[in-house]
Design a protein around this motif. Structure first.
Motif: not given
Length: 64
Positions: A21-29, A48-54, A56-64
C-alpha cells in the motif's frame, strides 16, 4: 529513467511491489525503491519531498 518520470516510476513500482500500500510506505523507503529500479538512472540529490509525494500519488492512482 529520471525523477521527473513520475508516472513511469509509479507503474514500475506497482509492478515490482504489487502487495504494498503506497500510503503506508515512508519516503525514505520509497526513495530507495525508486533508486533500485533497473531502469532508474538519476542523481539521488535531485529528489525531494515534492517529487516523492508526486510518485506516491501516481502510485496510488495506478493502484486504483
Amino acid at each position: 529513467m529520471k525523477w521527473t518520470e513520475v508516472e513511469e516510476i509509479a507503474i514500475q513500482l506497482s509492478e515490482a511491489h504489487p502487495d504494498v500500500d503506497p500510503l503506508k510506505l515512508n519516503f525514505v523507503d520509497l526513495a530507495k525503491w525508486v533508486m533500485a529500479l533497473p531502469e532508474f538512472d538519476d542523481d539521488p540529490r535531485h529528489c525531494g519531498e515534492r517529487v516523492l509525494e508526486a510518485i506516491q500519488q501516481a502510485w496510488i492512482d495506478e493502484a486504483s
